[in-house]
Design an enzyme around this catalytic site. Structure first.
Site, mmCIF file in Angstrom:
data_model
loop_
_atom_site.group_PDB
_atom_site.id
_atom_site.type_symbol
_atom_site.label_atom_id
_atom_site.label_comp_id
_atom_site.label_asym_id
_atom_site.label_seq_id
_atom_site.Cartn_x
_atom_site.Cartn_y
_atom_site.Cartn_z
ATOM 1 N N GLY A 247 0.771 -1.250 0.000
ATOM 2 C CA GLY A 247 0.000 0.000 0.000
ATOM 3 C C GLY A 247 0.791 1.282 0.000
ATOM 4 C CD GLU A 284 0.079 -9.147 1.566
ATOM 5 O OE1 GLU A 284 -0.767 -8.294 1.218
ATOM 6 O OE2 GLU A 284 -0.217 -10.150 2.218
ATOM 7 N N GLY A 286 3.373 -3.601 -3.827
ATOM 8 C CA GLY A 286 3.141 -3.719 -5.265
ATOM 9 C C GLY A 286 3.587 -2.442 -5.949
ATOM 10 N NE ARG A 287 -0.293 2.662 -5.843
ATOM 11 C CZ ARG A 287 -1.340 2.702 -6.665
ATOM 12 N NH1 ARG A 287 -1.238 3.304 -7.823
ATOM 13 N NH2 ARG A 287 -2.487 2.168 -6.315
ATOM 14 N NE ARG A 323 -2.887 4.249 -10.919
ATOM 15 C CZ ARG A 323 -2.660 5.509 -10.567
ATOM 16 N NH1 ARG A 323 -2.126 6.365 -11.423
ATOM 17 N NH2 ARG A 323 -2.939 5.914 -9.350
ATOM 18 C CE1 TYR A 327 -8.829 2.614 -8.831
ATOM 19 C CE2 TYR A 327 -6.908 2.911 -10.241
ATOM 20 C CZ TYR A 327 -7.755 2.088 -9.527
ATOM 21 O OH TYR A 327 -7.514 0.744 -9.512
ATOM 22 C CB CYS A 353 -15.546 5.556 -29.409
ATOM 23 S SG CYS A 353 -14.664 5.467 -30.969
ATOM 24 C CD GLU A 354 -16.573 4.505 -23.434
ATOM 25 O OE1 GLU A 354 -17.162 5.265 -22.620
ATOM 26 O OE2 GLU A 354 -17.051 3.447 -23.846
HETATM 27 C C1 LIG Z 1 -3.134 -4.871 -4.112
HETATM 28 C C2 LIG Z 1 -2.651 -5.536 -2.887
HETATM 29 C C3 LIG Z 1 -1.361 -5.283 -2.394
HETATM 30 C C4 LIG Z 1 -0.435 -4.297 -3.022
HETATM 31 O O1 LIG Z 1 -0.886 -2.992 -2.900
HETATM 32 P P1 LIG Z 1 0.062 -1.781 -3.396
HETATM 33 O O2 LIG Z 1 -0.716 -0.579 -3.059
HETATM 34 O O3 LIG Z 1 0.268 -1.958 -4.842
HETATM 35 O O4 LIG Z 1 1.344 -1.889 -2.628
HETATM 36 C C5 LIG Z 1 -0.950 -5.988 -1.282
HETATM 37 N N1 LIG Z 1 -1.754 -6.873 -0.663
HETATM 38 C C6 LIG Z 1 -3.008 -7.139 -1.100
HETATM 39 C C7 LIG Z 1 -3.827 -8.122 -0.382
HETATM 40 C C8 LIG Z 1 -3.487 -6.472 -2.223
HETATM 41 O O5 LIG Z 1 -4.730 -6.736 -2.637
#
Ligand SMILES: *Cc1c(COP(=O)(O)O)cnc(C)c1O
Length: 425
Positions: A247, A284, A286-287, A323, A327, A353-354
């Site tokens: 997150g 975990e 991601g981004r 995105r 969002y 076409c949106e």
């Molecule tokens: C999407 C997600 C992440 C990663 O979130 P980021 O904001 O990309 O770091 C981690 N854990 C779970 C369960 C997710 O669904």
């Protein structure tokens, strides 16, 4: 051009008149591979990973890259080779991990709607942990495991009810969200998990949202998780690992999220003071591992001046970069070379076409037809969310490593898109 005009693009810089990623000119890549083109910096991904590794120096940590942020095989391979595990949310993602050389033992499986088939597939692959999101899922997972003569390692995802102060579509740890088990139900859920024959409790987890730019939601969530660990262990159920989710935000538009190492220094001050500093941890992200490592290169197809708005029509669209439409997200848009064109204010839009097909609004650009642009911070939740709407093939992807450009995805053809479709006879 100043750093302000290149927000969050750590491995991108001007060399003379050319915008470069690592040691390659982005315009050269656009000419060689066509546009729209995603380009990622391997060094930038490893830098981002390094910030987490520094934050956990001397601690017990497994990083599980949340691969839904960018699940292209070449990207997964970079993280697998760096020792990462993966946080998956579908059986398809598990297949990608295996194809990229990831270790099943380092895979954790999140998501509110795992099917029995996906559970079976993950048990047979021997993944490290199921992050269970409801009490009903505990029952089904146990039954599936018993049916296979297996035992499923589980963690229960707790909804700690903290406000991550981010976009409502990407906040996940509030009471009204569909994710995780409510704090008040957590102890009962653990008691039930411990009693089921097909499950073995191994951890606890939470994930409170995405694009978080403050540290207070994390600190609050950690306190709540530690309170729960104390209560669960007092009930005789040992918790081996604490998985604190992902997150952490990135810089899209001058955002100033905490750095991963600084954030974890604060979190460990809390963990140490409460006696939890020696636990096994999982995270975990991601981004924050890939978002700032990527750009999308695109060509200006047409300029369309108007009474109310000027439009800059580019060859990338909402199917490539979803995105903004989804969002109202901001991506910086910069030119790959200096131009002699007169500056003007444009809405930068795609060919779809949106009216929702916009990439940037009210942007000051000095462009002419045929110029190349880079949409910044496009490494996360772009290609992995892309679609074929308007029968547009998915863009090609290139991974830059120093002076080498690896094509990690070929441009998708119309034939690729029609594979599997049938005429009625
Ligand atoms: C999407 C997600 C992440 C990663 O979130 P980021 O904001 O990309 O770091 C981690 N854990 C779970 C369960 C997710 O669904």
């Amino acid at each position: 051009m100043t750093a302000e005009q290149l927000p969050g693009a750590p491995r991108i810089a001007w060399r003379g008149d050319d915008l470069c990623m690592e040691n390659l000119r982005l315009a050269d890549l656009a000419h060689a591979y066509g546009t729209p083109l995603f380009v990622y910096s391997k060094a930038s991904m490893l830098d981002a990973l390094g910030a987490y590794q520094r934050g956990f120096a001397g601690r017990k940590l497994q990083i599980c890259y949340a691969m839904k942020a960018n699940s292209s095989l070449g990207v997964l391979q970079v993280f697998a080779q760096a020792g990462c595990g993966f946080d998956i949310v579908s059986g398809g993602e598990l297949e990608r991990v295996l194809a990229a050389g990831g270790e099943p033992k380092k895979v954790i499986f999140s998501g509110v709607g795992k099917t029995r088939a996906e559970m079976k597939q993950a048990l047979q692959a021997g993944i490290g942990c199921f992050n269970v999101e409801s009490e009903a899922e505990l029952e089904v997972l146990s039954a599936v495991a018993v049916g296979l003569g297996a035992v499923a390692p589980v963690s229960i995802r707790v909804n700690p009810d903290v406000d991550p102060k981010t976009h409502p579509y990407i906040s996940t740890g509030l009471k009204g969200n569909k994710f995780g088990v409510a704090q008040e139900r957590t102890l009962d859920a653990y008691r039930r998990a411990a009693s089921l024959p097909g499950l073995k409790v191994v951890g606890i987890d939470c994930h409170i949202g995405s694009q978080i730019t403050e540290d207070s939601p994390y600190l609050d969530a950690m306190d709540r998780i530690l309170d729960l660990v104390t209560a669960i262990e007092a009930a005789g159920i040992p918790i081996h690992h604490i998985d604190f989710g992902g997150g952490l935000g990135i810089n899209y538009n001058g955002d100033t999220p905490p750095q991963a190492d600084a954030l974890w220094m604060q979190l460990f001050a809390k963990l140490d003071s409460r006696g939890f500093g020696n636990r096994h941890f999982m995270i975990e992200p991601g981004r924050s591992l890939v978002g700032n490592a990527g750009v999308c290169l695109t060509e200006v197809l047409y300029l369309k001046p108007g009474e109310l708005k000027n439009f800059c029509i580019i060859d990338a669209a909402m199917n490539d970069l979803p995105r903004p439409a989804m969002y109202q997200a901001f991506h910086a848009i910069v030119q790959l070379a200096t131009s002699t064109a007169a500056p003007s204010t444009y809405d930068v839009v795609g060919p779809i076409c949106e009216s929702g097909d916009w990439i940037g609004r009210d942007r000051e650009l000095a462009v002419q037809q045929g110029d190349l642009l880079a949409v910044l911070s496009a490494g996360a939740y772009c290609m992995s969310m892309s679609s074929n709407y308007n029968t547009r093939g998915r863009a090609a992807e290139v991974l830059v490593d120093g002076t080498t450009a690896h094509v990690i995805r070929e441009r998708e053809s119309a034939a690729d898109q029609m594979r599997g479709e049938k005429l009625i006879g």
